[in-house]
Structure formats: C-alpha cells, structure tokens
Design a protein around this motif. Structure first.
Motif, PDB file in Angstrom:
ATOM      1  N   GLU A  36       2.903  -7.234  -7.819  1.00 15.97           N
ATOM      2  CA  GLU A  36       2.401  -8.293  -7.328  1.00 15.97           C
ATOM      3  C   GLU A  36       1.602  -9.189  -8.503  1.00 15.97           C
ATOM      4  OE1 GLU A  36       0.930  -7.565  -2.828  1.00 15.97           O
ATOM      5  OE2 GLU A  36      -0.346  -6.641  -4.137  1.00 15.97           O
ATOM      6  N   ARG A  37       1.411 -10.252  -8.381  1.00 13.10           N
ATOM      7  CA  ARG A  37       0.600 -11.254  -9.330  1.00 13.10           C
ATOM      8  C   ARG A  37      -0.789 -10.850  -9.177  1.00 13.10           C
ATOM      9  NH1 ARG A  37       2.836 -16.900  -7.529  1.00 13.10           N
ATOM     10  NH2 ARG A  37       1.191 -17.672  -8.921  1.00 13.10           N
ATOM     11  N   PRO A  38      -1.499 -10.543 -10.026  1.00 13.81           N
ATOM     12  CA  PRO A  38      -2.888 -10.209  -9.870  1.00 13.81           C
ATOM     13  C   PRO A  38      -3.629 -11.303  -9.512  1.00 13.81           C
ATOM     14  CG  PRO A  38      -2.210 -10.248 -12.421  1.00 13.81           C
ATOM     15  CD  PRO A  38      -1.060 -10.404 -11.531  1.00 13.81           C
ATOM     16  N   ARG A  39      -4.777 -11.148  -8.818  1.00 12.67           N
ATOM     17  CA  ARG A  39      -5.568 -12.138  -8.367  1.00 12.67           C
ATOM     18  C   ARG A  39      -6.589 -12.890  -9.605  1.00 12.67           C
ATOM     19  NH1 ARG A  39      -7.530  -9.801  -2.414  1.00 12.67           N
ATOM     20  NH2 ARG A  39      -5.434  -9.810  -1.456  1.00 12.67           N
ATOM     21  N   ASP A  45       0.090  -9.805 -16.323  1.00  8.68           N
ATOM     22  CA  ASP A  45       1.080 -10.900 -15.513  1.00  8.68           C
ATOM     23  C   ASP A  45       1.390 -10.416 -14.119  1.00  8.68           C
ATOM     24  OD1 ASP A  45       1.227 -12.806 -17.677  1.00  8.68           O
ATOM     25  OD2 ASP A  45       3.157 -11.263 -18.550  1.00  8.68           O
ATOM     26  N   TYR A  46       1.507  -9.078 -14.140  1.00  7.02           N
ATOM     27  CA  TYR A  46       1.793  -8.308 -12.846  1.00  7.02           C
ATOM     28  C   TYR A  46       1.012  -7.120 -12.584  1.00  7.02           C
ATOM     29  CZ  TYR A  46       5.807 -11.464 -12.718  1.00  7.02           C
ATOM     30  OH  TYR A  46       6.647 -12.391 -12.834  1.00  7.02           O
ATOM     31  N   ALA A  47       0.857  -6.650 -11.465  1.00  6.17           N
ATOM     32  CA  ALA A  47       0.133  -5.385 -11.327  1.00  6.17           C
ATOM     33  C   ALA A  47       0.871  -4.545 -10.077  1.00  6.17           C
ATOM     34  CB  ALA A  47      -1.259  -5.639 -10.729  1.00  6.17           C
ATOM     35  N   THR A  48       0.618  -3.307 -10.340  1.00  5.60           N
ATOM     36  CA  THR A  48       1.283  -2.373  -9.261  1.00  5.60           C
ATOM     37  C   THR A  48       0.336  -1.237  -8.931  1.00  5.60           C
ATOM     38  OG1 THR A  48       3.068  -0.772  -8.699  1.00  5.60           O
ATOM     39  CG2 THR A  48       2.396  -0.872 -10.924  1.00  5.60           C
ATOM     40  N   PHE A  89      -4.623   1.559 -11.353  1.00  8.66           N
ATOM     41  CA  PHE A  89      -3.769   0.405 -11.286  1.00  8.66           C
ATOM     42  C   PHE A  89      -2.978   0.236 -12.558  1.00  8.66           C
ATOM     43  CE2 PHE A  89      -6.869  -0.569  -7.814  1.00  8.66           C
ATOM     44  CZ  PHE A  89      -6.164  -0.936  -6.934  1.00  8.66           C
ATOM     45  N   LEU A  90      -1.918  -0.183 -12.652  1.00  6.38           N
ATOM     46  CA  LEU A  90      -1.188  -0.542 -13.695  1.00  6.38           C
ATOM     47  C   LEU A  90      -1.146  -2.082 -13.910  1.00  6.38           C
ATOM     48  CD1 LEU A  90       1.812   1.640 -13.697  1.00  6.38           C
ATOM     49  CD2 LEU A  90      -0.024   1.971 -15.192  1.00  6.38           C
ATOM     50  N   ASN A  91      -1.604  -2.745 -14.774  1.00  6.98           N
ATOM     51  CA  ASN A  91      -1.507  -4.176 -15.304  1.00  6.98           C
ATOM     52  C   ASN A  91      -0.475  -4.334 -16.307  1.00  6.98           C
ATOM     53  OD1 ASN A  91      -3.481  -4.703 -13.253  1.00  6.98           O
ATOM     54  ND2 ASN A  91      -5.219  -4.604 -14.808  1.00  6.98           N
ATOM     55  N   ILE A  92       0.356  -5.080 -16.028  1.00  3.02           N
ATOM     56  CA  ILE A  92       1.509  -5.430 -16.741  1.00  3.02           C
ATOM     57  C   ILE A  92       1.706  -6.771 -17.352  1.00  3.02           C
ATOM     58  CG2 ILE A  92       3.987  -5.078 -16.943  1.00  3.02           C
ATOM     59  CD1 ILE A  92       3.784  -3.464 -14.313  1.00  3.02           C
ATOM     60  N   THR A  93       1.826  -6.688 -18.731  1.00  2.00           N
ATOM     61  CA  THR A  93       1.975  -8.166 -19.347  1.00  2.00           C
ATOM     62  C   THR A  93       3.379  -8.047 -20.020  1.00  2.00           C
ATOM     63  OG1 THR A  93      -0.459  -8.198 -20.294  1.00  2.00           O
ATOM     64  CG2 THR A  93       1.208  -9.418 -21.316  1.00  2.00           C
ATOM     65  N   VAL A  94       4.099  -9.241 -19.626  1.00  4.60           N
ATOM     66  CA  VAL A  94       5.554  -9.517 -19.970  1.00  4.60           C
ATOM     67  C   VAL A  94       5.690 -10.182 -21.134  1.00  4.60           C
ATOM     68  CG1 VAL A  94       7.695 -10.162 -18.993  1.00  4.60           C
ATOM     69  CG2 VAL A  94       6.157  -9.156 -17.625  1.00  4.60           C
TER      70      VAL A  94
END
Length: 551
Positions: A36-39, A45-48, A89-94
């Motif tokens: 999902e897109r983080p709040r 950019d995305y989180a899971t 949590f994993l915060n992912i930057t693309v």
C-alpha cells in the motif's frame, strides 16, 4: 513500479528464502502480499506488513523476518531502498526510472489500463432497475441505473461476461391498477383509490385513445384490456427510452408474464419437489425455506390455486441458472430488504450457494435538495421525482456521477445547486476538469511538435512521484470495486487523483516557456500528463460519464 509488481517481487524473495532453507513457511509462500501507499510522508513510496503477518508461522519475530526480506528486496531491480520501521513494517522506495515506467505502462495499455482477469470465465447476470411499468422511473430506480451500469462496466473490465437484464413486471395486480387508472382518465373520471395519478397517466390514456378511438365504445372490461395491452407497452417504451438517454441499455428485457405462460413456474416447483423441499399444508403448497435460514416457510401456491409472488421468483432464478449464469446479481431498493432472507433460502433450496450463485444488493434512499429544502415531487409523475427530473436539473453526467459516487448502502442527499456549479466544489466538474486540462496541454504540445518521451528516470520531483503512484493504483481500485460491488471507489479514486494532479501541475512545468528549447524532462512530464489523461478517461468511462476535451 506498481503495487502488483512489488507484491510479485516480495513473493519471489519469500520463495527464494524458503527454497534455500533460510525461511520455513509451513503453509507455503502466499500467492500475493498487500502493498500500500503509506499514509505519512517519509515512509517510502510503498509499505507492506508482510513480516508481521508471516513471522509467527515462520517461527521468528517480525523484525528478524523483515531484515531477511529487506536484504534480498534491496537487490531487486527498480528498488532504491527498503527501510524497516517499528515492529517490522517494510517501507520501500522505488527508483525514479522504475517509478516512471508506470506512465509508459499506462500509455501502452491505453483503454485496457485498469483491466484484470479476476472474473475471467464467469457469466454474470446483472439485474437492476426493473421498475414496474406503471409510471416513469423514480429516483431510487435512477440510482440503480447509474450504479448497476457502472458495476457492469467494472465486471467487464475484470474479465466477466456480463448480461444486463431488466425484469419487466407485467403480471399481477399493479398492472390491473395501471390499466384501470388509464381507463378512468380516458373517461374523465378520478383515478381509482388504489390507482395511479399524475400527468403521465393522462398523456398515455390520450395516446391510447388516439391509437384506438373505438376504445371508448367498448365495455369497461374490454376497454381495460385495450388500455393494458397498449398502455403498458407505451409506458415501457418510455422507460426504455429514458434509460437509453441516460446511457443505460439492457441486453435482455425479461417479461414476468412469460414465466407464467410458458410453464416455467410449474417446472421450478417440480424441481424443488423432486429435491424434497416442498410440502402441502392447509390446501396450499409450501417451500421449506426455514431450513435454509429464512424466518419461516413460504407459500408457493395459495389455497385458491393462484401462485404467490415467490412462485415467479423461483421460476425466474431457475431460468437464469439454466441459461448458464454462474452468478446472478439482483439490485433492489431499501423497501425490499425483507426479501433477502427468503431469496437466499430459495437459492439454497435449489442446491446453490447464496452469496455466490445469487447475490442481492440493497440500495438506500436518495433525497434531492434545492435551496436547502427537500424537492418532494415531480410535476409530471405527481408523487415521485423521476429520471427526467434529475437529468433536467443537473445534467446526465452529474446525475450519473453523483449517484455512483456513494456507497449503495448509504442514503444520499443530493444538493442540486452544488451539482450544477462549474467549480471545484462540484465533484464531477473537479474530475472532468483534469481530463480537459491535460487534453489542452497535449494539444499545445502537439502545436509545438513536442511528443511524450521515455527518459522517465528524470521524474524525480516529489509531486511527480505522487502522481505516478496514484496512476499505479487504478488496477487495484478496479479490482476492489469489482470484488466489493462498489463502483463508488472509482469515483473517490478519481477525486483523490485529481487533487494530486493539480499539485503536480502547480509545481512541475510541463511545456517549455517562451524561447526555451524543449528537453527530455519536458518530454517525460508530457508522457506523465498523457498517462493521466488515459487514467481519467478510463475511470470516467467506468462510471458512464463523459471525458470532455474542453470545458
């Protein structure tokens, strides 16, 4: 890079870890994970939360599992950084290039962007509106016209074979009351106490007399049959024309009367009797609905030998299933809430699965407001607000958008003054304006000889990234709208994305100014703008709303 692509990348990492024995998942690797897109800004950019979901099954703690996944995911092409936050949590930057690829993917897919195969191979019968042919379509039916047609478009985009069906209630007491009302009008008499009023009754009665001048010379019972045969057909023709002008057409118009004339009711009863789900009591034939979850058993054939209302429902449902439909969806108004239990029990009595082979959606009331006051009745229909009233007040696009914009299980208060304003407070104007604005940019670019480029790695501005991530969400939104039967998700997505686009436009100049030479950044941004137009055109199409080139 889209959420779906990231989900696939994470699944691949989990598969590699299990294959090499670093990770043990007794239930196996999931087919997909939620991305999902983080709040909050600064969370990538995305989180899971995949590590929190799987850690217990893997016999480890979430943060340790997150570290394993992050180490491998960081090495994946297109991933710039993976940060572990909180308990795991994993915060992912693309990377900018991978993020920018979204725009090129949108342009390549064109009208098919947003499609998926979630319902591929399913034959869906979608029954909606089905207003009695005794008067113009009222506002509740209009809501189902907008929502039902949008849902049909969404199902089609997710691979289903959709048949839109209108159940024409031309059998029973309401038709008798309608024909008596027409006869009374033609004779200059008041409408029967249980009949129908309104200018439309007088209009149709006059039209029948014009077609059959001799009708006034017939005995009342013969004259009533003439008014029934011609008047019902005229009323239904008017209903079909109104819906067509609203952009809603049906593949099948099914006549209730045919069920009774063809023997379909008898066939359905015979099937249920063979299955042991009927019995006789007190001179009537009953369906054993209580054992399938209804609050009581239901009479099918009354003691006088006439079929109860449910007899037609039985025949109609079986007919749909025999026509090969896997899933029968029926959209009903709030006043039909009491039918849900008996209809589901009927489905189960045939050996089918309620909620799977038969689904019933209930829509709530629509109230119209003008100058802050309720609008209560139509000049033509007399007692209700009609489709023509609504479209005449705010236009087809605004009417369709407004009715599809809200969850069907919530009441709507539509402010007619708001929905006619040419300003951003009007949701449909706000969304359509984006399409018109990007169309203008693309026209101006064409005049400059400037075409969209492919150097998407140049799109590093924060607002460019926000817009790209928003465009990437359309396939997920469409899938969710289909799965949950909620077309309003598409409308709300378009409104959110409109705000993101305007912030991009305010911060990122797309076309060169004055004597400035066009460069690759201009071309990359132009590709992003072109992709935005595709997304808004596709989203509006799903709602049956036009995407104007100019406003």
């Amino acid at each position: 890079m889209t959420p779906e692509q990231l989900s696939t990348a994470i699944v691949d990492v989990l598969t590699t870890l299990t294959d090499e024995g670093t990770l043990a998942l007794p239930d196996g690797v999931p087919a997909s994970v939620t991305v999902e897109r983080p709040r909050q800004k600064g969370h990538g950019d995305y989180a899971t939360n995949v590590a929190l979901q799987l850690a217990k099954k893997a016999g480890t703690n979430p943060r340790a599992l997150a570290e394993l996944v992050a180490a491998r995911l960081t090495a994946t092409d297109g991933i710039g950084d993976v940060e572990i936050a909180g308990p795991g949590f994993l915060n992912i930057t693309v990377e900018a290039g991978a993020q920018g690829q979204v725009a090129l993917d949108v342009l390549a897919a064109g009208e098919r962007y947003g499609a998926n195969d979630a319902f591929a191979g399913e034959k869906i019968n979608l029954e909606f509106v089905s207003a009695n042919p005794t008067g113009p379509i009222h506002i509740g039916g209009v809501r189902w016209a907008a929502v039902g047609d949008a849902l049909g478009r969404i199902f089609t985009l997710t691979g289903a074979e959709v048949t839109r069906e209108y159940y024409f209630n031309d059998h029973g007491a309401q038709i008798d009351r309608f024909s008596r009302s027409l006869l009374a009008s033609a004779k200059g008499e008041p409408a029967p106490e249980d009949g129908y009023g309104g200018q439309y009754i007088h209009d149709i009665a006059s039209a029948v007399v014009a077609q059959r001048p001799d009708v006034k010379d017939l005995a009342d019972d013969e004259a009533q049959e003439v008014f029934r045969a011609i008047g019902v057909d005229m009323m239904f023709g008017e209903i079909k024309q109104s819906l067509h002008e609203f952009g809603v057409d049906f593949d099948v118009y099914f006549h209730e009367d045919d069920l009774h004339k063809s023997g379909a009711v008898d066939r359905a009863i015979a099937r249920l009797t063979e299955m042991g789900n009927t019995y006789e009591s007190e001179g009537a034939l009953w369906l054993r609905t209580e054992k399938f979850g209804d609050d009581k058993d239901r009479v099918i054939i009354k003691s006088d030998g006439n079929g109860a209302y449910i007899s037609g429902d039985l025949a109609y449902y079986l007919d749909k299933r025999e026509r090969g439909f896997d899933r029968c969806l029926i959209m009903l108004g709030a006043d039909h809430h009491g039918y849900v239990g008996r209809m589901n029990a009927m489905c189960a009595a045939f050996g089918d699965v309620p909620g799977q082979n038969l689904e019933i959606l209930i829509g709530q009331m629509v109230n119209l407001l003008q100058d802050g006051e309720p609008v209560r009745m139509s000049k033509r229909a007399g007692t209700v607000i009609t489709l023509e009233d609504l479209v005449g007040a705010i236009g087809k696009d605004a009417a369709r958008y407004a009715l599809a914009r809200y969850s069907s299980d919530s009441n709507i208060d539509l402010d007619l003054d708001l929905w006619t304003k040419a300003e951003s407070a009007n949701p449909v104007y706000y969304v359509q304006y984006v399409h018109a604005r990007v169309s203008s940019i693309l026209r101006n670019a064409a005049d400059l000889g400037l075409e969209p480029g492919t150097a998407m790695e140049l799109l590093t501005h924060e607002k460019e990234g926000e817009l790209l991530r928003a465009l990437a969400e359309l396939p997920r939104v469409v899938a969710s709208a289909a799965e949950l039967r909620e077309p309003h998700r598409v409308a709300r997505y378009l409104e959110d994305t409109a705000g993101i686009y305007h912030r991009f436009y305010d911060n990122c100049r797309v076309l060169p100014m004055g004597d400035e030479e066009p460069n690759d950044l201009h071309r990359a941004r132009l590709a992003l703008v072109a992709a935005t137009r595709v997304v808004f055109a596709n989203g509006l199409e799903l709602l049956g709303v036009s995407a104007p080139e100019r406003m």
